[in-house]
Design an enzyme around this catalytic site. Structure first.
Site, PDB file in Angstrom:
ATOM      1  N   ASP A 138       0.825  -1.194   0.000  1.00 40.78           N
ATOM      2  CA  ASP A 138       0.000   0.000   0.000  1.00 40.78           C
ATOM      3  C   ASP A 138       0.871   1.260   0.000  1.00 40.78           C
ATOM      4  OD1 ASP A 138      -2.656   1.152   2.239  1.00 40.78           O
ATOM      5  OD2 ASP A 138      -2.315   1.413   0.094  1.00 40.78           O
ATOM      6  N   GLY A 139       0.459   2.275  -0.739  1.00 38.58           N
ATOM      7  CA  GLY A 139       1.148   3.557  -0.626  1.00 38.58           C
ATOM      8  C   GLY A 139       1.878   3.998  -1.876  1.00 38.58           C
TER       9      GLY A 139
END
Lengths: 270, 297
Positions: free
Chosen positions: A38-39
């Site tokens: 994620d990210g």
């Protein structure tokens, strides 16, 4: 920096990393690690890059993570590449992700890729029918090509939702039981057991994950491996996925080792 | 340059790793922790001075509140060990905390509160402890039934129920019957509950329906399973926030299907010490979350 200094430094760097991994492996190591990557988009925004490059940076972070995991001797690694919910994003973004995935899946077949370097067997888990024909064909080709490898395993969850996986497993168990029931082989449909559902899960090719790492500091599962992570250690470093490094992996494993002996004792009690 | 720093840090880590195994938890010196808690509580009190004259509910209702909060009540035995008390006293303190704070939760605007009181795996604990826990549940259901009735809290008990003593089962049935018509506040006690078992019993129920021709296998989908799970007794079956106390970062087979998009909050505080300040911290943390459910914000 001059090349004369850089090369020995890189060698010392690699040596110190291997030393650190040797020390860590003195304790019990996880057999299966899972990552929620994620990210990537936040990383691209932070660095002022264009939209797609966050995912590319994420891919190189993934390759280094895999290298560290396999160097440590972790046998199974699962990654959450694309969720069924992600299809609801903007069509351009979905398309660019699919293109990137197709490019990277094809590159796994190269002779110099990490797959051949470590003898990785690759599985693609998820509702592959939702993918475009090209991506699905490439994925199936990779699965076939690596079917004989048995040293380490990489499970890529693409077009995956844990609830969808459970629904498919429930459907298959119902069908199997109905067939056995109608053939008179199994009188009692009540005797659907936990093992019936578990063996029909796509993730049954690997044991349950010991550690689940989600980058970017969010602490949610987002419909990933809900059934399998009942007893996994959850770890959420604040670093965005392209920023994730060796130190997060080492910290996660150390925390795992501290509660591992207690958990093993509890398991034996059952 | 970066490589030099990296090498230095690796050597430092090699020296410090043994220290981690000497201390069970990475803890600041105790006085520092207390100062931080004091600063946090004082800051929140300073911010909400006017609203402090009202109930805590007023502060909570300002931001977006979760409709369903789940709590894994962990740490009773460690709490007792730390104070040199018996394990049973730890569990009693835990039960007191539940009763004291359940109403506070509802006052903050939370509709459903789920508590993981006893898991299927807990049957493996020593017999004395298990018997004490069953007796404690019986005692508390008996004594608090009138209290929950008065405050119109609907009580539901979810779990296997196969190994529980008959007297407890009878009491559970009585409490559920007495409170079944209340709507706004719902307390779900998970006793002898296992997330995997919940999904399995949903599967069995669907298999039975398919065998009897009530549904087709192809029609089985996520919402059908939602309706068969034990949490279908609630208006909000999926928790928005799941709190686990005592610092362990695991779900331990609590809500598996239901926590697909749940925000997970791990607190280092042991359950009997989990009070108003910690609740507010968890809720404030929740309000700052950006919940995207897989899409872009």
């Amino acid at each position: 920096m001059a090349d004369i200094i850089r090369q020995p430094l890189e060698q010392i760097h690699g040596f110190s990393r291997r030393c650190l991994f040797r020390v860590i492996s003195m304790g019990s190591l996880p057999i299966h690690m899972a990552f929620i990557m994620d990210g990537n988009r936040r990383y691209a925004k932070k660095r002022g890059l264009e939209d797609g490059s966050g995912h590319k940076a994420g891919f190189s972070a993934l390759m280094s993570m895999l290298q560290y995991c396999y160097e440590l001797g972790i046998k199974y690694v699962t990654i959450y590449a694309f969720s069924i919910d992600n299809f609801r994003r903007k069509p351009e973004e979905v398309q660019s992700l699919m293109d990137l995935m197709l490019e990277k899946i094809k590159s796994l077949l190269d002779k110099e890729s990490i797959v051949h370097g470590y003898g990785i067997r690759v599985y693609f888990i998820g509702n592959l029918a939702l993918l475009s024909d090209q991506v699905r064909a490439a994925a199936e080709e990779v699965m076939e090509a690596t079917a004989k490898n048995n040293r380490v395993v990489l499970l890529v969850c693409v077009a995956y939702n844990s609830t969808d996986e459970i629904v498919q497993a429930v459907k298959k168990s119902c069908v199997n039981k109905l067939v056995k029931h109608s053939e008179g082989r199994d009188r009692d449909i009540e005797r659907i057991q936990l093992v019936d559902i578990e063996e029909n899960m796509q993730m049954s090719v690997a044991p349950d994950p010991d550690i689940l790492i989600r980058s970017s500091g969010e602490t949610r599962l987002s419909n990933f491996l809900l059934w399998q992570t009942g007893n996994s250690q959850l770890f959420s470093p604040d670093a965005l996925w392209p920023e994730i490094g060796r130190r997060h992996l080492v910290w996660a494993i150390l925390n795992f080792q501290r509660s591992h002996s207690y958990l093993e004792k509890k398991k034996k009690q059952l | 340059m970066l490589s030099l720093v990296s090498i230095f840090l690796t050597c430092l880590a090699l020296i410090l790793i043994p220290c981690l195994f000497i201390f069970r938890r990475p803890s600041f010196p105790l006085f520092l922790k207390k100062i931080i808690i004091f600063i946090n509580t004082t800051a929140s009190q300073y911010n909400d001075e006017e609203e402090r004259y009202g109930t805590i509910g007023e502060k909570g209702k300002r931001g977006r509140m979760p409709k369903h909060v789940g709590i894994i009540l962990d740490g009773n035995r460690r709490w007792a060990n730390k104070r040199g008390l018996r394990v049973s006293e730890g569990h009693e303190a835990g039960a007191r905390t539940v009763l004291e704070h359940a109403m506070d939760c509802f006052a903050m605007g939370i509709n459903t509160l789920s508590l993981f009181a006893f898991s299927t795996e807990n049957w493996g604990r020593p017999d004395g402890e298990v018997n004490f826990l069953m007796a404690m549940f019986e005692k508390n259901f008996k004594s608090e039934m009138a209290y929950f009735d008065r405050y119109k809290v609907k009580i539901s008990v979810i779990g296997k129920r196969t190994n529980m003593p008959q007297s407890l089962l009878g009491l559970i049935h009585e409490v559920e019957e007495a409170t079944k018509n209340y709507k706004e506040k719902h307390l779900i006690m998970a006793l002898d509950y296992s997330g995997r078992f919940d999904i399995l019993q949903a599967c069995k129920s669907l298999a039975e329906k398919t065998k009897n021709g009530l549904i087709q296998v192809e029609d089985i989908n996520e919402s059908m399973i939602d309706k068969e799970l034990m949490t279908s007794c609630s208006e909000y079956p999926n928790p928005d926030l799941l709190i686990r106390t005592s610092g362990e970062q695991r779900i331990s087979n609590f809500f598996l299907w239901q926590s697909a998009y749940t925000e997970l909050y791990f607190s280092n505080v042991l359950w009997p010490d989990f009070g108003e300040a910690e609740y507010l911290k968890a809720l404030t943390w929740y309000q700052q979350r950006q919940r995207r459910f897989g899409r872009r914000v």
